[in-house]
Motif scaffolding. Structure first.
Motif, PDB file in Angstrom:
ATOM      1  N   CYS A  64       0.807  -1.219   0.000  1.00 28.67           N
ATOM      2  CA  CYS A  64       0.000   0.000   0.000  1.00 28.67           C
ATOM      3  C   CYS A  64       0.843   1.274   0.000  1.00 28.67           C
ATOM      4  CB  CYS A  64      -0.912   0.025   1.231  1.00 28.67           C
ATOM      5  SG  CYS A  64      -2.039  -1.376   1.324  1.00 28.67           S
ATOM      6  N   LEU A  67       0.446   3.724  -3.035  1.00 29.18           N
ATOM      7  CA  LEU A  67      -0.880   4.268  -3.308  1.00 29.18           C
ATOM      8  C   LEU A  67      -1.082   5.571  -2.544  1.00 29.18           C
ATOM      9  CD1 LEU A  67      -2.937   0.964  -3.028  1.00 29.18           C
ATOM     10  CD2 LEU A  67      -2.082   2.056  -5.108  1.00 29.18           C
ATOM     11  N   THR A  68      -2.052   6.338  -2.981  1.00 24.45           N
ATOM     12  CA  THR A  68      -2.349   7.605  -2.317  1.00 24.45           C
ATOM     13  C   THR A  68      -3.839   7.725  -2.073  1.00 24.45           C
ATOM     14  OG1 THR A  68      -2.546   8.762  -4.432  1.00 24.45           O
ATOM     15  CG2 THR A  68      -0.385   8.811  -3.358  1.00 24.45           C
ATOM     16  N   GLN A  71      -7.383   5.160  -2.201  1.00 19.97           N
ATOM     17  CA  GLN A  71      -6.877   3.826  -2.554  1.00 19.97           C
ATOM     18  C   GLN A  71      -5.985   3.273  -1.446  1.00 19.97           C
ATOM     19  OE1 GLN A  71      -4.905   4.561  -6.254  1.00 19.97           O
ATOM     20  NE2 GLN A  71      -6.764   4.244  -7.497  1.00 19.97           N
ATOM     21  N   ARG A  72      -5.174   4.134  -0.886  1.00 24.63           N
ATOM     22  CA  ARG A  72      -4.286   3.687   0.179  1.00 24.63           C
ATOM     23  C   ARG A  72      -5.087   3.286   1.422  1.00 24.63           C
ATOM     24  NH1 ARG A  72       1.219   6.621   2.210  1.00 24.63           N
ATOM     25  NH2 ARG A  72       1.839   4.982   3.640  1.00 24.63           N
ATOM     26  N   CYS A  75      -6.726  -0.032   0.794  1.00 20.75           N
ATOM     27  CA  CYS A  75      -5.707  -1.091   0.814  1.00 20.75           C
ATOM     28  C   CYS A  75      -5.306  -1.438   2.245  1.00 20.75           C
ATOM     29  CB  CYS A  75      -4.490  -0.651   0.002  1.00 20.75           C
ATOM     30  SG  CYS A  75      -3.153  -1.862  -0.032  1.00 20.75           S
TER      31      CYS A  75
END
Length: 92
Positions: A64, A67-68, A71-72, A75
């Motif tokens: 993760c 990702l930002t 989405q993070r 995750c």
């Protein structure tokens, strides 16, 4: 005769205490007696330090991390659910 034994008695006691202390030895004698245990303890501390370094360094770079935003968060939530269901405790 009795007076001589009373006077010499404390001296003998202090000599016996000094002798016991000498038999127990100093720090160097203690280190020589337990050299194997001390070496094993130092080696164990060194290996634990290396293990913790890599566990923290490699454990932080999860799937993760690239990702930002939303989405993070999703995750990380999925990873937390998976780790709880597997019985693992994660602090990330």
């Amino acid at each position: 005769m009795v007076l001589d034994s009373i006077v010499s008695s404390p001296m003998r006691r202090s000599q016996s205490l000094r002798k016991q202390r000498d038999e127990l030895g100093s720090w160097s004698a203690l280190a020589q007696r337990h050299r194997f245990l001390l070496t094993a303890l130092v080696l164990l501390a060194f290996l634990c330090t290396i293990y913790l370094y890599f566990a923290i360094t490699l454990g932080a770079a999860g799937s993760c991390s690239r990702l930002t935003g939303t989405q993070r968060a999703v995750c990380q939530l999925e990873r937390a659910k998976a780790s709880v269901s597997e019985g693992k405790l994660k602090f990330a």
